[in-house]
Every structure is written in C-alpha cells, then in structure tokens.
Scaffold this motif. Structure first.
Motif, mmCIF file in Angstrom:
data_model
loop_
_atom_site.group_PDB
_atom_site.id
_atom_site.type_symbol
_atom_site.label_atom_id
_atom_site.label_comp_id
_atom_site.label_asym_id
_atom_site.label_seq_id
_atom_site.Cartn_x
_atom_site.Cartn_y
_atom_site.Cartn_z
ATOM 1 N N VAL A 23 0.997 -1.431 -0.252
ATOM 2 C CA VAL A 23 0.565 0.240 0.175
ATOM 3 C C VAL A 23 0.545 1.394 -0.058
ATOM 4 O O VAL A 23 1.305 1.656 0.802
ATOM 5 C CB VAL A 23 -0.925 0.158 0.901
ATOM 6 C CG1 VAL A 23 -1.943 1.513 1.124
ATOM 7 C CG2 VAL A 23 -1.774 -1.588 1.168
ATOM 8 N N SER A 24 0.509 1.878 -1.053
ATOM 9 C CA SER A 24 1.396 3.408 -1.023
ATOM 10 C C SER A 24 1.106 4.506 0.084
ATOM 11 O O SER A 24 0.563 4.557 0.484
ATOM 12 C CB SER A 24 1.745 3.883 -2.687
ATOM 13 O OG SER A 24 0.022 4.215 -2.919
ATOM 14 N N ALA A 25 1.464 5.355 -0.442
ATOM 15 C CA ALA A 25 1.453 6.357 1.432
ATOM 16 C C ALA A 25 0.270 7.286 0.956
ATOM 17 O O ALA A 25 -1.027 7.226 1.014
ATOM 18 C CB ALA A 25 2.476 7.492 0.991
ATOM 19 N N GLU A 26 -0.160 7.341 -0.826
ATOM 20 C CA GLU A 26 -1.492 7.916 -1.324
ATOM 21 C C GLU A 26 -2.503 7.322 -1.190
ATOM 22 O O GLU A 26 -4.045 7.574 -0.518
ATOM 23 C CB GLU A 26 -0.737 8.008 -3.155
ATOM 24 C CG GLU A 26 -2.187 9.137 -3.803
ATOM 25 C CD GLU A 26 -2.163 9.548 -4.829
ATOM 26 O OE1 GLU A 26 -2.922 9.435 -5.852
ATOM 27 O OE2 GLU A 26 -0.541 9.114 -5.087
ATOM 28 N N GLN A 27 -2.195 5.331 -1.465
ATOM 29 C CA GLN A 27 -3.614 4.719 -1.539
ATOM 30 C C GLN A 27 -3.542 5.369 -0.500
ATOM 31 O O GLN A 27 -4.867 4.583 0.410
ATOM 32 C CB GLN A 27 -2.896 3.355 -1.750
ATOM 33 C CG GLN A 27 -3.114 3.248 -3.173
ATOM 34 C CD GLN A 27 -2.239 1.885 -3.668
ATOM 35 O OE1 GLN A 27 -1.738 1.119 -2.923
ATOM 36 N NE2 GLN A 27 -2.072 2.105 -5.257
ATOM 37 N N ARG A 28 -2.976 4.732 0.732
ATOM 38 C CA ARG A 28 -2.973 4.503 2.521
ATOM 39 C C ARG A 28 -4.098 6.472 2.840
ATOM 40 O O ARG A 28 -4.705 5.099 3.578
ATOM 41 C CB ARG A 28 -2.188 4.905 3.415
ATOM 42 C CG ARG A 28 -1.877 3.667 5.055
ATOM 43 C CD ARG A 28 -0.965 4.256 5.587
ATOM 44 N NE ARG A 28 -0.106 2.110 4.879
ATOM 45 C CZ ARG A 28 -0.559 1.469 5.680
ATOM 46 N NH1 ARG A 28 -1.311 1.613 6.401
ATOM 47 N NH2 ARG A 28 -0.251 0.471 5.095
ATOM 48 N N GLU A 29 -3.436 6.729 2.317
ATOM 49 C CA GLU A 29 -4.277 8.300 2.685
ATOM 50 C C GLU A 29 -6.141 7.752 1.937
ATOM 51 O O GLU A 29 -6.456 8.155 3.094
ATOM 52 C CB GLU A 29 -4.099 8.997 2.584
ATOM 53 C CG GLU A 29 -4.600 10.568 2.727
ATOM 54 C CD GLU A 29 -3.432 11.921 2.110
ATOM 55 O OE1 GLU A 29 -4.385 13.006 2.583
ATOM 56 O OE2 GLU A 29 -2.428 11.540 1.336
ATOM 57 N N ILE A 50 -9.635 -3.364 5.620
ATOM 58 C CA ILE A 50 -9.585 -5.077 5.298
ATOM 59 C C ILE A 50 -8.169 -4.811 4.280
ATOM 60 O O ILE A 50 -7.460 -5.372 4.902
ATOM 61 C CB ILE A 50 -10.108 -5.927 4.792
ATOM 62 C CG1 ILE A 50 -11.282 -6.499 5.025
ATOM 63 C CG2 ILE A 50 -9.999 -7.140 3.801
ATOM 64 C CD1 ILE A 50 -12.602 -6.574 4.612
ATOM 65 N N VAL A 51 -7.902 -3.889 3.611
ATOM 66 C CA VAL A 51 -6.640 -3.960 2.969
ATOM 67 C C VAL A 51 -5.365 -3.392 3.600
ATOM 68 O O VAL A 51 -4.914 -3.788 3.837
ATOM 69 C CB VAL A 51 -7.300 -2.941 1.627
ATOM 70 C CG1 VAL A 51 -5.574 -2.402 0.647
ATOM 71 C CG2 VAL A 51 -7.826 -3.350 0.519
ATOM 72 N N LEU A 52 -5.925 -1.608 5.147
ATOM 73 C CA LEU A 52 -4.672 -1.132 5.599
ATOM 74 C C LEU A 52 -3.879 -2.920 6.237
ATOM 75 O O LEU A 52 -3.249 -2.585 6.480
ATOM 76 C CB LEU A 52 -6.054 -0.168 6.271
ATOM 77 C CG LEU A 52 -6.180 0.767 5.767
ATOM 78 C CD1 LEU A 52 -6.647 1.937 6.564
ATOM 79 C CD2 LEU A 52 -4.670 1.180 5.019
#
Length: 261
Positions: A23-29, A50-52
């Motif tokens: 998970v990239s930083a942008e996706q995590r945000e 779930i993904v986090l």
C-alpha cells in the motif's frame, strides 16, 4: 539418519501463501479517509480496513477476526486490491434490466409530436399518442420529458412593424441602465375597463371533506381603469384607479405619483 532424511523430504507446507500486498502512502491516505469518514458506505469502509490490515502484514484469518467478517471475504478484497488497486474496492456497475424501447420507437413518437396533429384535437395528449404509436402512456410521458416537449403548452409573441423599433428599444433600455442624474424613471401602463365583480352570496369556506364553494353568478359594479407604474430603481409598484382612461387622467395620475415619490 535415513528416517530423518525421509521425514525432511516429505514435509508439506501448511496453508496457502498470501499474495504480497503493498500500500503506497497515497493509497493509504485514501483508504484511511474511506474507513473514517461518516458518510462512506459501510461496505466500502470495511474493505478499506481489510486492505489496511493486509498492508501491515496481518493474515486473512486475523483480519476476519478483527473485522467480524469471514476469511474468504478478507481474501477476496485483498486480491481485488492487488489486481485493481483502490478502484477495485468500489462496487462494479450492475447490468440492470435491458432497455425494451427501441430508438425507432422513440423517433416515431418525436416525429408524430413535432410534425403531425391528431384528429379533432388541437394538440397531442399522452393517451392519444400512446394509442397511435402502440405504447403505454407512461412511456410517451417519459419520452416527452426527456426531450422537453410539452404539446399542451403554448406562448404568444408579436413582431413589431415599426421601422424604428430597434432604436426605440435601445433608448428605453439605455434609460433603465443609465438614467440621468437626479431623474425619476417610471414605467407606466394602464389596464382599461376592468370589471368590478362580486359574488351574489358570500363564499362558503373550505371544511374537512368539502372544498371552498362560491355561487355560479356574479354582481357587476361597473368598470374601472387601473393605472400602474413601476419605479425601475427601487422596484416599487404604484397603482391608481380612475373612472376614465383618457390622456388627462393618465397625465394627472403620473404627475401625482411622481410628486409623491
């Protein structure tokens, strides 16, 4: 020694290895925003959580325990994120019911509406058009709404034959937009011969289960002329009634109201 070698040779791994998820930083945000925002759909918020957790290296079984879902559900959204990224967590568009109305039928309704007129009627109604085209009344109504057609409505217009019409319009509009200093601009008109009517009996007010009622006949009290003026600057409407509508009354009414203003 031989037994130990045989044991090592036939050792089988337990369970299935998880696909690697990053998970990239942008996706995590974005995922954190979906999981915390109050207006996010609960299904999307669950998928985001779930993904986090999967991005933090948590196994599907543990994710299912923490989030209160099944292990296949955790595995499904883990894989969807790996395959499609953040967009994979959104619901796919459903196919829905196929359209039963063909383009040819729509064209037929539009052509009849715009280029023909029904017999013994001034304009098409939804019922008449439905019978003529073999469609339902609601279908015709939807087509008319989609193309902003209203055969029952009409507006009037008038073309001026005055050769100086454009110049006069410019003078009047210019007066409204830029009036002279210390001047009062009034737009005045008169409505002549207004009948002063009254009912022969008082109205019967509305009651539960019964609408308002009035007599079918009326009593006439003569006619009056209404002189009305609009102050273009303030928007004030000035009105005055006169028994006659000659130029004398017109000038007197305008002068009096201008003086009052």
């Amino acid at each position: 020694m031989l037994i130990e070698a045989i044991d090592e040779e036939f050792v089988m791994p337990v369970g299935r290895s998880l696909s690697r998820l990053t998970v990239s930083a942008e996706q995590r945000e974005q995922l954190q925003s979906w999981s915390r925002r109050a207006k996010t759909a609960q299904a999307l918020a669950l998928r985001s959580r779930i993904v986090l957790l999967a991005g933090d290296g948590v196994a599907n079984k543990e994710i299912a325990r923490r989030q209160g879902c099944s292990q296949p559900t955790a595995g499904k959204w883990r894989q969807r994120f790996i395959d499609f990224g953040v967009d994979g967590l959104l619901d796919e568009p459903r196919p829905g019911t196929p359209r039963k109305l063909s383009d040819k039928q729509v064209e037929q309704v539009l052509t009849r509406t715009l280029e023909s007129q029904p017999e013994a009627a001034t304009h098409w109604s939804t019922r008449d058009m439905a019978k003529a085209c073999g469609l339902s009344q609601s279908t015709v109504s939807r087509i008319w709404r989609a193309f902003s057609l209203a055969p029952h409505r009409s507006e009037t217009f008038k073309l001026s034959r005055d050769p100086l019409f454009i110049e006069k319009v410019r003078d009047i509009v210019g007066l409204y937009l830029a009036p002279p200093d210390h001047a009062l601009v009034l737009c005045v008109d008169e409505k002549s011969q207004i009948q002063a009517l009254d009912r022969t009996a008082p109205l019967l007010p509305m009651r539960p289960g019964q609408i308002e009622r009035r007599t079918h006949d009326d009593e006439r009290h003569g006619t009056t002329s209404l002189f009305a003026a609009l102050d273009a600057k303030t928007g004030r409407i000035i009105g005055q009634n006169q028994q006659r509508h000659r130029s004398e009354e017109f000038r007197a009414g305008v002068a009096g109201r201008a003086g009052d203003s």
